[in-house]
Write an enzyme that holds these catalytic residues in place. Structure first.
Site, mmCIF file in Angstrom:
data_model
loop_
_atom_site.group_PDB
_atom_site.id
_atom_site.type_symbol
_atom_site.label_atom_id
_atom_site.label_comp_id
_atom_site.label_asym_id
_atom_site.label_seq_id
_atom_site.Cartn_x
_atom_site.Cartn_y
_atom_site.Cartn_z
ATOM 1 N N CYS A 43 4.548 -39.182 15.614
ATOM 2 C CA CYS A 43 5.610 -39.389 14.630
ATOM 3 C C CYS A 43 5.062 -39.802 13.263
ATOM 4 O O CYS A 43 5.321 -39.159 12.249
ATOM 5 C CB CYS A 43 6.573 -40.436 15.175
ATOM 6 S SG CYS A 43 7.839 -40.923 14.030
ATOM 7 N N MET A 321 12.818 -34.719 22.952
ATOM 8 C CA MET A 321 11.558 -35.221 22.381
ATOM 9 C C MET A 321 11.834 -35.685 20.960
ATOM 10 O O MET A 321 11.621 -34.956 19.984
ATOM 11 C CB MET A 321 10.502 -34.132 22.432
ATOM 12 C CG MET A 321 9.986 -33.899 23.844
ATOM 13 S SD MET A 321 8.698 -32.661 23.854
ATOM 14 C CE MET A 321 7.939 -32.951 25.444
ATOM 15 N N HIS A 447 35.636 -43.259 -2.081
ATOM 16 C CA HIS A 447 35.764 -42.004 -2.830
ATOM 17 C C HIS A 447 34.977 -42.106 -4.125
ATOM 18 O O HIS A 447 35.042 -43.138 -4.783
ATOM 19 C CB HIS A 447 37.245 -41.750 -3.151
ATOM 20 C CG HIS A 447 37.446 -40.546 -4.018
ATOM 21 N ND1 HIS A 447 37.351 -39.263 -3.529
ATOM 22 C CD2 HIS A 447 37.705 -40.433 -5.352
ATOM 23 C CE1 HIS A 447 37.551 -38.413 -4.526
ATOM 24 N NE2 HIS A 447 37.765 -39.104 -5.641
HETATM 25 C C1 LIG Z 1 5.972 -31.893 12.953
HETATM 26 C C2 LIG Z 1 6.850 -32.804 13.766
HETATM 27 C C3 LIG Z 1 7.983 -33.347 13.193
HETATM 28 C C4 LIG Z 1 8.772 -34.197 13.925
HETATM 29 N N1 LIG Z 1 9.875 -34.713 13.322
HETATM 30 C C5 LIG Z 1 10.669 -35.544 14.010
HETATM 31 C C6 LIG Z 1 11.798 -36.131 13.379
HETATM 32 O O1 LIG Z 1 12.069 -35.903 12.205
HETATM 33 N N2 LIG Z 1 12.561 -36.980 14.108
HETATM 34 C C7 LIG Z 1 12.287 -37.248 15.416
HETATM 35 O O2 LIG Z 1 13.017 -38.017 16.036
HETATM 36 N N3 LIG Z 1 11.219 -36.716 16.037
HETATM 37 C C8 LIG Z 1 10.410 -35.873 15.361
HETATM 38 N N4 LIG Z 1 9.307 -35.362 15.975
HETATM 39 C C9 LIG Z 1 9.056 -35.724 17.393
HETATM 40 C C10 LIG Z 1 8.439 -37.117 17.479
HETATM 41 O O3 LIG Z 1 7.252 -37.144 16.735
HETATM 42 C C11 LIG Z 1 8.171 -37.475 18.938
HETATM 43 O O4 LIG Z 1 9.363 -37.340 19.679
HETATM 44 C C12 LIG Z 1 7.697 -38.911 19.061
HETATM 45 O O5 LIG Z 1 6.526 -39.109 18.317
HETATM 46 C C13 LIG Z 1 7.452 -39.272 20.519
HETATM 47 O O6 LIG Z 1 7.006 -40.583 20.600
HETATM 48 P P1 LIG Z 1 6.093 -41.088 21.797
HETATM 49 O O7 LIG Z 1 5.827 -42.519 21.528
HETATM 50 O O8 LIG Z 1 6.671 -40.708 23.082
HETATM 51 O O9 LIG Z 1 4.735 -40.243 21.670
HETATM 52 P P2 LIG Z 1 3.730 -39.949 20.474
HETATM 53 O O10 LIG Z 1 4.316 -40.241 19.172
HETATM 54 O O11 LIG Z 1 3.206 -38.585 20.739
HETATM 55 O O12 LIG Z 1 2.579 -41.014 20.691
HETATM 56 C C14 LIG Z 1 1.730 -40.980 21.796
HETATM 57 C C15 LIG Z 1 0.446 -41.675 21.448
HETATM 58 O O13 LIG Z 1 -0.328 -41.797 22.627
HETATM 59 C C16 LIG Z 1 -1.689 -41.583 22.314
HETATM 60 N N5 LIG Z 1 -2.375 -41.193 23.541
HETATM 61 C C17 LIG Z 1 -2.160 -40.107 24.310
HETATM 62 N N6 LIG Z 1 -2.939 -40.142 25.397
HETATM 63 C C18 LIG Z 1 -3.687 -41.277 25.312
HETATM 64 C C19 LIG Z 1 -4.667 -41.874 26.121
HETATM 65 N N7 LIG Z 1 -5.034 -41.339 27.286
HETATM 66 N N8 LIG Z 1 -5.221 -43.030 25.705
HETATM 67 C C20 LIG Z 1 -4.844 -43.605 24.541
HETATM 68 N N9 LIG Z 1 -3.908 -43.093 23.746
HETATM 69 C C21 LIG Z 1 -3.326 -41.946 24.126
HETATM 70 C C22 LIG Z 1 -1.636 -40.474 21.263
HETATM 71 O O14 LIG Z 1 -2.821 -40.480 20.483
HETATM 72 C C23 LIG Z 1 -0.412 -40.901 20.451
HETATM 73 O O15 LIG Z 1 -0.773 -41.740 19.394
HETATM 74 C C24 LIG Z 1 8.458 -34.522 15.263
HETATM 75 C C25 LIG Z 1 7.303 -33.988 15.848
HETATM 76 C C26 LIG Z 1 6.504 -33.146 15.108
HETATM 77 C C27 LIG Z 1 5.258 -32.593 15.740
#
Ligand SMILES: Cc1cc2nc3c(=O)[nH]c(=O)nc-3n(C[C@H](O)[C@H](O)[C@H](O)COP(=O)(O)OP(=O)(O)OC[C@H]3O[C@@H](n4cnc5c(N)ncnc54)[C@H](O)[C@@H]3O)c2cc1C
Length: 468
Positions: A43, A321, A447
């Site tokens: 994100c 997601m 408004h």
């Molecule tokens: C271009 C783009 C635009 C987006 N825009 C939006 C938006 O406007 N609004 C919205 O709601 N969502 C948006 N998203 C989706 C959003 O980014 C994800 O839904 C969100 O980041 C998910 O959060 P998370 O914490 O589950 O995982 P992530 O944000 O993917 O974080 C997971 C973290 O775990 C770390 N990790 C993975 N495996 C390991 C390991 N084995 N050991 C240590 N660290 C590890 C990774 O490095 C990462 O930092 C967008 C995604 C993209 C690609």
């Protein structure tokens, strides 16, 4: 004896970092493990935040080129300074990711940098970049490893010419021709950025519609708007090959149902066909943690996997997601582990496409209420009839509210329009409280605001709109 934590979270995206902060606020001793140099996950580093920085800058450029003269503002010598725009994006990312580091310190959260994997329940191994390992002892483990861009089989990503969203946030020049594979949110947002900056954008989509999962009428309407902006669409079409041997990319496409192939030229191909959960190398099989048919971590209603003491949240589990879905799950599991009743209402999770105009929705689509056999009614209001929209030259779009015909309870709302992503929240609050269209229609709205169109759509569910 090594330090014992109450909770260790693998991954510091919006799911993981929010979970860590809430758990620490509730008195738990918390550790996080992150493989990236900076916190904030997809994100903050390569997703929501950098894309919005570029969307904002490119939207202003487009406005200056097209609407300023109509507003009586003369602009001469308007140019894109792409390096400056990318710097704005990078500065925004840095300011956000360093904010997380500050919040971790403030909340006394111990951050480990390296690859996290589960050695056994209660043990997380951290492998640093130099190969050094250490083991964290923890009563509970939350997997918050997020997701990665899905690849098209046989198509090689170089992140320069054939890119995922990550490469599309960092192009060094504006492509003349860009092909976006996939008409989902990410493809349309990043396609918009480069289209506004001058690229000819063609979107190739396997399905016969854009924005799968969103309200059909909204998607159709929005596609028309994007066409007016210069987007080309090839729906019901699949990409079968990208030949990168020459100066320009040769992209082979075919009708999804089979038929004659066609070759398209492009300078850049953006593959935006979805994201896959990040479950590899985590030691899940060894720990006996079950995955579902789409390789997401399987959880129960309280985010617990089949192994005691191991939980999972965010993109790596079932559900949309979205960053805010991951954040809310982070809060919920922190509260559950602290002995409280954490909960997420999955019926009220807004979704926004940050294009121009924006598309925002919450709750059920018309197709969903129809399929569920619900007796429903619809209230609609076009921004062409909204005074503020006219003043801002932002009359594209409409508000659509779906309510139960018998109880008047609002079941879903869909907005295409400038600022839709902000306006959707009054509907989210209304729905959280089980509110009716009449509740909304009787609420005084300032408004002139775009939000008056929301009220008018609610009036449309009852006795009728006033201004249309
Ligand atoms: C271009 C783009 C635009 C987006 N825009 C939006 C938006 O406007 N609004 C919205 O709601 N969502 C948006 N998203 C989706 C959003 O980014 C994800 O839904 C969100 O980041 C998910 O959060 P998370 O914490 O589950 O995982 P992530 O944000 O993917 O974080 C997971 C973290 O775990 C770390 N990790 C993975 N495996 C390991 C390991 N084995 N050991 C240590 N660290 C590890 C990774 O490095 C990462 O930092 C967008 C995604 C993209 C690609």
């Amino acid at each position: 004896m090594s330090e014992q934590f109450d909770l260790t979270i693998i991954g510091t995206g919006p799911g993981g970092y929010v979970c860590a902060i809430r758990a620490a606020q509730l008195g738990l001793k918390v550790a996080v493990v992150e493989k990236r140099k900076t916190h904030g996950g997809t994100c903050l580093n390569i997703g929501c935040i950098p894309s919005k920085a570029l969307l904002h800058a490119s939207e202003l450029y487009e406005e200056a080129g097209h609407n300023f003269s109509k507003l009586g503002i003369a602009v001469e010598g308007l140019n894109v300074d792409l390096a400056g725009m990318l710097k704005h994006k990078d500065d925004t990312v840095n300011s956000n990711t360093s904010g997380i580091e500050f919040l971790f310190k403030k909340n006394k959260i111990t951050a480990f940098h390296g690859w996290g994997s589960i050695e056994a329940p209660g043990k997380v191994k951290v492998t640093a970049d130099d190969g050094a390992t250490q083991t964290i002892e923890s009563k509970n483990i939350v997997i918050a490893t997020g997701s990665d861009s899905a690849n098209l089989p046989g198509i090689e990503i170089d992140e320069k010419r054939v890119v995922t969203s990550t490469g599309a946030l960092d192009l060094e020049t504006v492509p003349e021709k860009m092909i976006v594979v996939g008409a989902g949110v990410i493809g349309l947002e990043l396609g918009s950025v480069w289209s506004r900056l001058g690229a000819e954008v063609t979107v190739v989509e396997f399905l016969d519609r854009i924005l799968p999962g969103m309200d059909g009428e909204v998607a159709k309407n929005f596609q028309r708007t994007l066409k007016k902006q210069g987007f080309k669409f090839k729906l019901s079409t699949k990409v079968t090959n990208v030949d990168n041997s020459g100066d320009s990319l040769k992209v082979t496409v075919e009708p999804a149902a089979g038929g004659d192939a066609e070759e398209l030229d492009a300078d850049v191909v953006l593959v935006a066909i979805g994201r896959t959960p990040y479950t590899k190398g985590l030691g899940l099989e060894e720990a006996g943690v079950e995955l579902d048919e789409r390789r997401r971590v399987k959880i129960d209603n309280h985010y617990k996997t089949n192994v005691d003491g191991i939980y999972a949240i965010g993109d790596v589990v079932v559900g949309p997601m979205l960053a805010h879905k991951a954040e809310d799950e982070g809060v919920a599991i922190a509260e559950i582990l602290a002995g409280q009743a954490g909960h997420v209402n999955y019926d009220v999770i807004p979704g926004v496409v940050y294009t121009s105009p924006e598309v925002a929705s919450v709750g059920k689509t018309e197709e969903e209420v129809k399929d569920a056999g619900i007796d429903y009614k619809i209230g609609k209001f076009q921004f062409t009839a909204n005074g503020r929209a006219k003043a801002m030259l932002s009359t594209d779009g409409f508000v659509k509210i779906i309510a139960d015909k018998n109880t008047d309870r609002v079941l879903g709302a869909h907005i295409v329009g400038k600022g839709a992503g902000e306006m959707i929240h009054e509907l989210a609050v209304l729905m959280e409280f089980g509110g009716s269209a009449e509740d909304l229609a009787r609420t005084c709205h300032a408004h002139p605001t775009m939000s008056e169109a929301v009220r008018e759509a609610a009036l449309g569910c009852g006795d009728g709109t006033i201004h249309m």
